[in-house]
Design a protein around this motif. Structure first.
Motif, PDB file in Angstrom:
ATOM      1  N   TYR A 258     -10.440   4.626  11.887  1.00 13.07           N
ATOM      2  CA  TYR A 258     -10.327   3.315  12.520  1.00 13.07           C
ATOM      3  C   TYR A 258     -11.687   2.853  13.032  1.00 13.07           C
ATOM      4  CZ  TYR A 258      -5.479   4.644  12.286  1.00 13.07           C
ATOM      5  OH  TYR A 258      -4.262   5.051  11.824  1.00 13.07           O
ATOM      6  N   ASP A 259     -11.924   1.561  12.907  1.00 16.49           N
ATOM      7  CA  ASP A 259     -13.113   0.929  13.474  1.00 16.49           C
ATOM      8  C   ASP A 259     -12.656   0.072  14.636  1.00 16.49           C
ATOM      9  OD1 ASP A 259     -14.469   2.073  11.338  1.00 16.49           O
ATOM     10  OD2 ASP A 259     -14.464   0.232  10.156  1.00 16.49           O
ATOM     11  N   LEU A 260     -13.394   0.082  15.721  1.00 16.91           N
ATOM     12  CA  LEU A 260     -13.027  -0.623  16.947  1.00 16.91           C
ATOM     13  C   LEU A 260     -14.175  -1.515  17.382  1.00 16.91           C
ATOM     14  CD1 LEU A 260     -11.255  -0.925  19.588  1.00 16.91           C
ATOM     15  CD2 LEU A 260     -12.537   1.055  20.446  1.00 16.91           C
ATOM     16  N   ARG A 261     -13.838  -2.729  17.796  1.00 17.82           N
ATOM     17  CA  ARG A 261     -14.840  -3.652  18.347  1.00 17.82           C
ATOM     18  C   ARG A 261     -14.294  -4.294  19.614  1.00 17.82           C
ATOM     19  NH1 ARG A 261     -16.905  -6.927  12.962  1.00 17.82           N
ATOM     20  NH2 ARG A 261     -18.104  -5.200  12.080  1.00 17.82           N
TER      21      ARG A 261
ATOM     22  N   VAL B 278       0.853  -1.192   0.000  1.00 16.99           N
ATOM     23  CA  VAL B 278       0.000   0.000   0.000  1.00 16.99           C
ATOM     24  C   VAL B 278       0.889   1.242   0.000  1.00 16.99           C
ATOM     25  CG1 VAL B 278      -1.686   1.338   1.297  1.00 16.99           C
ATOM     26  CG2 VAL B 278      -1.898  -1.147   1.183  1.00 16.99           C
ATOM     27  N   PRO B 279       0.722   2.122  -0.972  1.00 15.55           N
ATOM     28  CA  PRO B 279       1.491   3.369  -0.970  1.00 15.55           C
ATOM     29  C   PRO B 279       0.874   4.353   0.028  1.00 15.55           C
ATOM     30  CG  PRO B 279       0.087   3.262  -2.903  1.00 15.55           C
ATOM     31  CD  PRO B 279      -0.101   1.969  -2.160  1.00 15.55           C
ATOM     32  N   TRP B 280       1.250   4.219   1.297  1.00  6.74           N
ATOM     33  CA  TRP B 280       0.612   4.973   2.372  1.00  6.74           C
ATOM     34  C   TRP B 280       0.705   6.479   2.178  1.00  6.74           C
ATOM     35  CZ3 TRP B 280      -2.872   2.591   4.891  1.00  6.74           C
ATOM     36  CH2 TRP B 280      -2.758   1.227   5.136  1.00  6.74           C
ATOM     37  N   GLU B 281       1.707   6.939   1.448  1.00  2.00           N
ATOM     38  CA  GLU B 281       1.815   8.388   1.230  1.00  2.00           C
ATOM     39  C   GLU B 281       0.657   8.926   0.400  1.00  2.00           C
ATOM     40  OE1 GLU B 281       3.872   6.264  -2.058  1.00  2.00           O
ATOM     41  OE2 GLU B 281       3.984   6.123   0.119  1.00  2.00           O
ATOM     42  N   ARG B 282      -0.051   8.056  -0.323  1.00  6.56           N
ATOM     43  CA  ARG B 282      -1.220   8.486  -1.108  1.00  6.56           C
ATOM     44  C   ARG B 282      -2.545   8.205  -0.397  1.00  6.56           C
ATOM     45  NH1 ARG B 282       0.785   5.379  -5.841  1.00  6.56           N
ATOM     46  NH2 ARG B 282      -1.316   4.540  -5.941  1.00  6.56           N
ATOM     47  N   ALA B 283      -2.502   7.525   0.720  1.00  4.15           N
ATOM     48  CA  ALA B 283      -3.730   7.203   1.453  1.00  4.15           C
ATOM     49  C   ALA B 283      -4.252   8.448   2.164  1.00  4.15           C
ATOM     50  CB  ALA B 283      -3.467   6.086   2.453  1.00  4.15           C
ATOM     51  N   THR B 284      -5.559   8.642   2.092  1.00  9.90           N
ATOM     52  CA  THR B 284      -6.199   9.776   2.752  1.00  9.90           C
ATOM     53  C   THR B 284      -7.378   9.285   3.568  1.00  9.90           C
ATOM     54  OG1 THR B 284      -7.644  10.194   0.845  1.00  9.90           O
ATOM     55  CG2 THR B 284      -5.535  11.391   0.914  1.00  9.90           C
ATOM     56  N   ASP B 285      -7.968  10.165   4.352  1.00  8.33           N
ATOM     57  CA  ASP B 285      -9.173   9.857   5.135  1.00  8.33           C
ATOM     58  C   ASP B 285      -8.979   8.626   6.021  1.00  8.33           C
ATOM     59  OD1 ASP B 285     -10.516  11.994   3.849  1.00  8.33           O
ATOM     60  OD2 ASP B 285     -11.000  10.684   2.166  1.00  8.33           O
ATOM     61  N   LEU B 286      -7.844   8.540   6.702  1.00  6.39           N
ATOM     62  CA  LEU B 286      -7.585   7.411   7.591  1.00  6.39           C
ATOM     63  C   LEU B 286      -8.530   7.457   8.783  1.00  6.39           C
ATOM     64  CD1 LEU B 286      -4.993   7.552   5.833  1.00  6.39           C
ATOM     65  CD2 LEU B 286      -3.766   6.710   7.816  1.00  6.39           C
TER      66      LEU B 286
ATOM     67  N   SER C  74     -10.429  -5.561  18.840  1.00  6.69           N
ATOM     68  CA  SER C  74      -9.821  -5.578  17.521  1.00  6.69           C
ATOM     69  C   SER C  74     -10.066  -4.232  16.852  1.00  6.69           C
ATOM     70  CB  SER C  74     -10.448  -6.710  16.697  1.00  6.69           C
ATOM     71  OG  SER C  74      -9.781  -6.883  15.483  1.00  6.69           O
ATOM     72  N   VAL C  75      -9.151  -3.851  15.973  1.00  3.15           N
ATOM     73  CA  VAL C  75      -9.254  -2.579  15.274  1.00  3.15           C
ATOM     74  C   VAL C  75      -8.878  -2.795  13.811  1.00  3.15           C
ATOM     75  CG1 VAL C  75      -6.892  -1.845  15.828  1.00  3.15           C
ATOM     76  CG2 VAL C  75      -8.660  -0.131  15.449  1.00  3.15           C
ATOM     77  N   ARG C  76      -9.470  -1.995  12.928  1.00  3.28           N
ATOM     78  CA  ARG C  76      -9.062  -2.017  11.526  1.00  3.28           C
ATOM     79  C   ARG C  76      -8.981  -0.585  11.023  1.00  3.28           C
ATOM     80  NH1 ARG C  76     -14.245  -3.914   7.859  1.00  3.28           N
ATOM     81  NH2 ARG C  76     -15.576  -2.168   8.448  1.00  3.28           N
ATOM     82  N   LEU C  77      -8.200  -0.416   9.985  1.00  3.97           N
ATOM     83  CA  LEU C  77      -7.998   0.888   9.368  1.00  3.97           C
ATOM     84  C   LEU C  77      -8.825   0.967   8.096  1.00  3.97           C
ATOM     85  CD1 LEU C  77      -6.454   3.574   8.877  1.00  3.97           C
ATOM     86  CD2 LEU C  77      -4.617   2.200   7.866  1.00  3.97           C
ATOM     87  N   ARG C  78      -9.596   2.033   7.967  1.00  2.00           N
ATOM     88  CA  ARG C  78     -10.292   2.335   6.711  1.00  2.00           C
ATOM     89  C   ARG C  78      -9.657   3.588   6.136  1.00  2.00           C
ATOM     90  NH1 ARG C  78     -15.390   3.899   7.026  1.00  2.00           N
ATOM     91  NH2 ARG C  78     -15.377   4.222   9.254  1.00  2.00           N
ATOM     92  N   TYR C  79      -9.508   3.630   4.829  1.00  2.00           N
ATOM     93  CA  TYR C  79      -8.833   4.751   4.185  1.00  2.00           C
ATOM     94  C   TYR C  79      -9.279   4.847   2.734  1.00  2.00           C
ATOM     95  CZ  TYR C  79      -5.821   0.972   2.496  1.00  2.00           C
ATOM     96  OH  TYR C  79      -5.356  -0.187   1.931  1.00  2.00           O
ATOM     97  N   THR C  80      -8.887   5.930   2.085  1.00  2.00           N
ATOM     98  CA  THR C  80      -9.155   6.126   0.669  1.00  2.00           C
ATOM     99  C   THR C  80      -7.818   6.143  -0.054  1.00  2.00           C
ATOM    100  OG1 THR C  80     -11.124   7.424   1.176  1.00  2.00           O
ATOM    101  CG2 THR C  80     -10.219   7.665  -1.044  1.00  2.00           C
ATOM    102  N   LEU C  81      -7.741   5.393  -1.150  1.00  2.00           N
ATOM    103  CA  LEU C  81      -6.524   5.358  -1.955  1.00  2.00           C
ATOM    104  C   LEU C  81      -6.911   5.580  -3.405  1.00  2.00           C
ATOM    105  CD1 LEU C  81      -3.455   4.886  -2.014  1.00  2.00           C
ATOM    106  CD2 LEU C  81      -3.946   2.471  -2.426  1.00  2.00           C
ATOM    107  N   ASP C  82      -6.406   6.648  -3.979  1.00  2.00           N
ATOM    108  CA  ASP C  82      -6.700   6.996  -5.372  1.00  2.00           C
ATOM    109  C   ASP C  82      -8.204   7.039  -5.623  1.00  2.00           C
ATOM    110  OD1 ASP C  82      -3.946   7.074  -5.782  1.00  2.00           O
ATOM    111  OD2 ASP C  82      -3.876   4.988  -6.445  1.00  2.00           O
ATOM    112  N   GLY C  83      -8.942   7.618  -4.663  1.00  2.00           N
ATOM    113  CA  GLY C  83     -10.380   7.791  -4.806  1.00  2.00           C
ATOM    114  C   GLY C  83     -11.216   6.562  -4.468  1.00  2.00           C
ATOM    115  N   GLU C  84     -10.580   5.450  -4.131  1.00  2.00           N
ATOM    116  CA  GLU C  84     -11.295   4.208  -3.810  1.00  2.00           C
ATOM    117  C   GLU C  84     -11.265   3.947  -2.301  1.00  2.00           C
ATOM    118  OE1 GLU C  84     -12.823   2.037  -5.974  1.00  2.00           O
ATOM    119  OE2 GLU C  84     -12.431   3.450  -7.599  1.00  2.00           O
TER     120      GLU C  84
END
Length: 101
Positions: free
Chosen positions: A30-33, A20-28, A72-82
């Motif tokens: 987290y979801d927590l359960r 994952v090119p993290w430098e292009r990831a936006t809108d980071l 548990s936690v997960r990361l949600r993000y946007t990469l190249d508009g997706e």
């Protein structure tokens, strides 16, 4: 009875998300359960939040004293508009256990 949980900002390099090119990831976000622990396995889902902006969270609902929990936690993000998301911090069950004093 309201612990503060903390996690890494991104998955460790050992995860399958190395490419994952993290430098292009936006809108980071987290979801927590949190699940109750029953016989050392996750039981009922007792707490869930979606879209946390930071890497720590003080649980807002009191948990039962002297009880064990998995979280548990997960990361949600946007990469190249997706929109994308990592796996939860463990693939088949929550990866972390804690006991409320």
């Amino acid at each position: 009875m309201t612990p503060t949980l903390a996690w890494e900002a991104r998955p460790p390099r050992a995860w399958p998300y190395d490419g994952v090119p993290w430098e292009r990831a936006t809108d980071l976000r987290y979801d927590l359960r949190i699940w109750s622990a029953e016989d050392h396995i996750p039981g009922d889902l007792v707490y869930e939040l979606v879209g946390l902006a930071g890497t720590t969270h003080a649980v807002e609902t009191a948990l039962a004293p002297r009880a064990s929990y998995f979280w548990s936690v997960r990361l949600r993000y946007t990469l190249d508009g997706e929109p994308r998301a990592t796996r939860w911090s463990a693939a088949s069950r929550p990866g972390f256990r804690f006991v409320v004093p």
